[in-house]
Design a protein around this motif. Structure first.
Motif, PDB file in Angstrom:
ATOM      1  N   ILE A  62       0.835  -1.205   0.000  1.00  0.00           N
ATOM      2  CA  ILE A  62       0.000   0.000   0.000  1.00  0.00           C
ATOM      3  C   ILE A  62       0.865   1.249   0.000  1.00  0.00           C
ATOM      4  O   ILE A  62       0.665   2.171  -0.796  1.00  0.00           O
ATOM      5  CB  ILE A  62      -0.953  -0.006   1.209  1.00  0.00           C
ATOM      6  N   PHE A  63       1.870   1.289   0.881  1.00  0.00           N
ATOM      7  CA  PHE A  63       2.712   2.474   1.010  1.00  0.00           C
ATOM      8  C   PHE A  63       4.056   2.320   0.301  1.00  0.00           C
ATOM      9  O   PHE A  63       4.906   3.206   0.395  1.00  0.00           O
ATOM     10  CB  PHE A  63       2.953   2.810   2.480  1.00  0.00           C
ATOM     11  N   SER A  64       4.255   1.190  -0.387  1.00  0.00           N
ATOM     12  CA  SER A  64       5.496   0.953  -1.149  1.00  0.00           C
ATOM     13  C   SER A  64       6.726   1.193  -0.285  1.00  0.00           C
ATOM     14  O   SER A  64       7.605   1.984  -0.619  1.00  0.00           O
ATOM     15  CB  SER A  64       5.529   1.845  -2.399  1.00  0.00           C
ATOM     16  N   ARG A  65       6.822   0.482   0.822  1.00  0.00           N
ATOM     17  CA  ARG A  65       7.957   0.627   1.729  1.00  0.00           C
ATOM     18  C   ARG A  65       8.389  -0.747   2.215  1.00  0.00           C
ATOM     19  O   ARG A  65       7.592  -1.696   2.241  1.00  0.00           O
ATOM     20  CB  ARG A  65       7.596   1.514   2.921  1.00  0.00           C
ATOM     21  N   GLU A  66       9.639  -0.866   2.611  1.00  0.00           N
ATOM     22  CA  GLU A  66      10.169  -2.114   3.131  1.00  0.00           C
ATOM     23  C   GLU A  66       9.920  -2.184   4.631  1.00  0.00           C
ATOM     24  O   GLU A  66      10.111  -1.190   5.351  1.00  0.00           O
ATOM     25  CB  GLU A  66      11.665  -2.216   2.835  1.00  0.00           C
ATOM     26  N   VAL A  67       9.513  -3.357   5.111  1.00  0.00           N
ATOM     27  CA  VAL A  67       9.201  -3.529   6.526  1.00  0.00           C
ATOM     28  C   VAL A  67       9.802  -4.844   7.016  1.00  0.00           C
ATOM     29  O   VAL A  67      10.225  -5.702   6.225  1.00  0.00           O
ATOM     30  CB  VAL A  67       7.669  -3.534   6.768  1.00  0.00           C
ATOM     31  N   ASN A  68       9.831  -5.005   8.341  1.00  0.00           N
ATOM     32  CA  ASN A  68      10.183  -6.269   8.972  1.00  0.00           C
ATOM     33  C   ASN A  68       8.910  -6.900   9.520  1.00  0.00           C
ATOM     34  O   ASN A  68       8.094  -6.212  10.148  1.00  0.00           O
ATOM     35  CB  ASN A  68      11.180  -6.059  10.117  1.00  0.00           C
ATOM     36  N   LEU A  69       8.736  -8.194   9.279  1.00  0.00           N
ATOM     37  CA  LEU A  69       7.537  -8.898   9.731  1.00  0.00           C
ATOM     38  C   LEU A  69       7.954  -9.988  10.713  1.00  0.00           C
ATOM     39  O   LEU A  69       8.693 -10.908  10.354  1.00  0.00           O
ATOM     40  CB  LEU A  69       6.788  -9.490   8.530  1.00  0.00           C
ATOM     41  N   TYR A  70       7.504  -9.875  11.960  1.00  0.00           N
ATOM     42  CA  TYR A  70       7.838 -10.825  13.021  1.00  0.00           C
ATOM     43  C   TYR A  70       6.682 -11.806  13.196  1.00  0.00           C
ATOM     44  O   TYR A  70       5.527 -11.394  13.367  1.00  0.00           O
ATOM     45  CB  TYR A  70       8.100 -10.099  14.344  1.00  0.00           C
ATOM     46  N   VAL A  71       6.998 -13.083  13.142  1.00  0.00           N
ATOM     47  CA  VAL A  71       5.995 -14.125  13.343  1.00  0.00           C
ATOM     48  C   VAL A  71       5.875 -14.395  14.839  1.00  0.00           C
ATOM     49  O   VAL A  71       6.854 -14.764  15.498  1.00  0.00           O
ATOM     50  CB  VAL A  71       6.376 -15.408  12.596  1.00  0.00           C
ATOM     51  N   ILE A  72       4.694 -14.208  15.379  1.00  0.00           N
ATOM     52  CA  ILE A  72       4.465 -14.425  16.810  1.00  0.00           C
ATOM     53  C   ILE A  72       3.923 -15.838  16.993  1.00  0.00           C
ATOM     54  O   ILE A  72       2.736 -16.107  16.773  1.00  0.00           O
ATOM     55  CB  ILE A  72       3.488 -13.379  17.378  1.00  0.00           C
ATOM     56  N   ASP A  73       4.814 -16.750  17.383  1.00  0.00           N
ATOM     57  CA  ASP A  73       4.414 -18.146  17.573  1.00  0.00           C
ATOM     58  C   ASP A  73       4.744 -18.591  18.985  1.00  0.00           C
ATOM     59  O   ASP A  73       4.963 -17.757  19.884  1.00  0.00           O
ATOM     60  CB  ASP A  73       5.096 -19.032  16.531  1.00  0.00           C
TER      61      ASP A  73
END
Length: 596
Positions: free
Chosen positions: A36-47
């Protein structure tokens, strides 16, 4: 738990690109693209590997909207199998990279730690601390400084093992170690108590005041125990201004793709200095573009690299496979003190303490020159070469004849074809050849709906609106609403009450799309919570008119789903009640606005 792979799209927004190692815990971390915002992010999996309460900690951390701290962007809870926390992915260069050309001056280092301390105090007011500041926790971009690691360490539960007092002390000592590193290139393992004494900054770095020396050297050596909090550190720091911050080249860095530089080969010319990237451990790659943890060594065996890198040559690195393995453990402080005579801003160079035991950075002996060939040998080689050339075969003539034949053949063929009569094409009355399927039947004409162009909403501009006031709700910052930079934000003026101090009934933001398109939802990335906002199908001329397509309150990353898709080129966010920012002020803080 949903298994992620490259290309997976989470909640129709975050496209997973690559898996990365976590420097904080065993949690699964991915790089992703915010579509949506065309930006790089970090995605943390909460397990199950993450301590319980991670999502609640993430929501609490999301209330921090300090510009100098990497923040939480989204908290996703779609059941036990789909729980994620999305954070900013920092851009710029780490501290080691920033000082690779020259160490920072005392004024620059003071401004950096002063800026970080100010931001950490704001986070501490929310009960959040960093707990492990290293040279790779800080990113530089232009003249801005951002500290990373605070969000994942709190969300993933790493800081649960420490009390707030212990975390505050660790942050204060971490700032002292960071300041020392920026001026010398040596990172102290400040968490340990049995470090060998560091040399005084006043002896090796020009321009260091006794107060700054006491705040760095004495704190790290344990002789100054009066600094126990970040607030006390900031009070004891020398005076500084944001203008003192260093200007660092704006470059995106993915540390995992960095590799330690090769040792400098032996050359008779003056040796070269190694890059600060050699301060990173060559066997442990930090998290790319995130908050990588450095591998600081005790001062008794400190890593030498970057701004503290010595003069390297093959003979000066005995029994070492890479620059990061070299040490000056037995040299005492004599070699380090030699840097005191260097000009300000020059990386200190270390000299060996004894001639019998050359240390990292010692000059290599000049390699012995190779014997020149005998004249007879050269003459024989020349004669042999001349005799070979007499029997050489020149193929140029044959190549030219071959291509000339091809050209002549092509010419005759062209003349023959041009003289052949052509058959007229069967053309329909519309002027186009009749489309025919493989079985001989005509293709059906496309319907009007199939030929319609599908236009996806793309934000072009945004404008702050204050029709009941003086149109001065920070219009100079309105471009930040759609610039794609999640580190910058627009904010309204601050009012005494959420009802605009009874001066007006509302303010707004007009969002203009590049062309008319169908909008089904609006996303607002905000640093405020609460308030009341309406999404209206209207424009800046009539911001309170038009149909209300959606309404609600702000809560960080807020997704407004419209009651029905609207085909429009403009819409207005109209605020009838102000939210509050992280400091409790009645004002609107927005990073980005998007539409889908």
């Amino acid at each position: 738990m949903t298994r992620l792979t490259t290309g997976t799209v989470v909640v129709a927004r975050y496209e997973v690109t690559e898996k990365v190692a976590s420097p904080h815990s065993k949690a699964e971390i991915w790089h992703a693209q915010d579509t949506i915002f065309s930006r790089e992010v970090n995605l943390y999996v909460i397990d199950s590997q993450v301590p319980k309460g991670a999502l609640d900690r993430a929501r609490a951390t999301a209330q921090i909207s300090v510009d100098g701290i990497a923040r939480v962007i989204d908290v996703i809870d779609k059941g036990a199998d789909q729980r994620f926390v999305v954070t900013e992915r920092p851009h710029g260069v780490t501290t080691a990279m920033a000082i690779s050309a020259a160490t920072f001056t005392p004024r620059q280092a003071t401004a950096v730690v002063g800026t970080i301390a100010t931001n950490l105090i704001k986070a501490a007011e929310k009960g959040l601390h960093h707990g492990n500041i290293t040279a790779d926790s800080v990113y530089f971009k232009g003249q801005t400084v951002k500290i990373c690691g605070l969000v994942p360490r709190n969300v993933l539960g790493v800081n649960l093992d420490y009390s707030p007092q212990e975390l505050n002390l660790r942050d204060a000592r971490g700032l002292s170690a960071l300041a020392y590193f920026m001026m010398t290139g040596l990172m102290s393992n400040y968490h340990e108590q049995d470090n060998s004494p560091l040399p005084r900054l006043t002896e090796i770095v020009p321009g260091v005041t006794p107060e700054l020396d006491a705040l760095t050297t004495d704190v790290l050596n344990g002789t100054n125990t009066s600094i126990t909090t970040v607030h006390e550190f900031l009070e004891a720091l020398d005076a500084w201004t944001p203008d003192d911050l260093p200007e660092v080249a704006d470059t995106h860095v993915a540390p995992s793709q960095e590799s330690p530089e090769e040792p400098v080969p032996p050359v008779p010319s003056p040796p070269q200095r190694l890059s600060a990237r050699s301060t990173l451990s060559p066997t442990t790659a930090p998290l790319p573009g995130s908050q990588p943890l450095a591998n600081p060594a005790h001062y008794s065996t400190p890593t030498i690299g970057g701004a503290a890198a010595a003069i390297a040559a093959s003979g000066g690195i005995p029994e070492a496979t890479s620059p990061s393995n070299a040490s000056i453990g037995s040299t005492g402080t004599e070699g380090i003190a030699a840097a005191a005579s260097l000009p300000t801003g020059t990386p200190p160079r270390f000299v060996p303490a004894t001639k019998e035991r050359p240390q990292f950075g010692a000059y290599a002996p000049t390699p012995s020159p190779q014997p020149e060939p005998e004249p007879e040998t050269v003459a024989n080689q020349t004669q042999s070469s001349s005799s070979k050339s007499a029997f050489s075969f020149n193929s140029t003539t044959f190549v030219l004849i071959f291509f000339a034949a091809i050209v002549l053949f092509g010419l005759f063929w062209s003349l023959a074809v041009l003289g052949t009569p052509t058959k007229p094409a069967i053309v329909t009355p519309t002027g186009r050849p009749t489309p025919v399927e493989a079985n001989g039947e005509e293709k059906p004409k496309p319907t009007e709906e199939a030929t319609k162009k599908i236009v996806l909403p793309e934000v072009a501009s945004a404008k702050s609106l204050d029709p009941q006031g003086d149109e001065n709700e920070h219009p100079e910052l309105q471009d930040r609403l759609v610039d794609g930079d999640s580190t910058k934000f627009w904010y309204s003026r601050t009012y005494k009450t959420p009802q605009f101090s009874n001066l007006k009934t509302g303010i707004g933001i007009e969002v203009k799309l590049k062309e008319k398109s169908t909008v089904s939802s609006v996303l607002v990335s905000s640093g405020s919570v609460g308030g009341k906002v309406e999404i209206r199908a209207t424009n800046a001329k009539n911001p309170t008119k038009g149909k209300v397509l959606a309404s609600g309150s702000l809560d960080g990353e807020t997704h407004f789903k419209l009651s029905e898709p609207a085909k429009t080129q403009t819409f207005v966010l109209w605020f009838t009640e102000l939210p509050q920012d992280d400091a409790g002020k009645n004002r609107i803080v927005i990073y980005e606005i998007g539409a889908t």
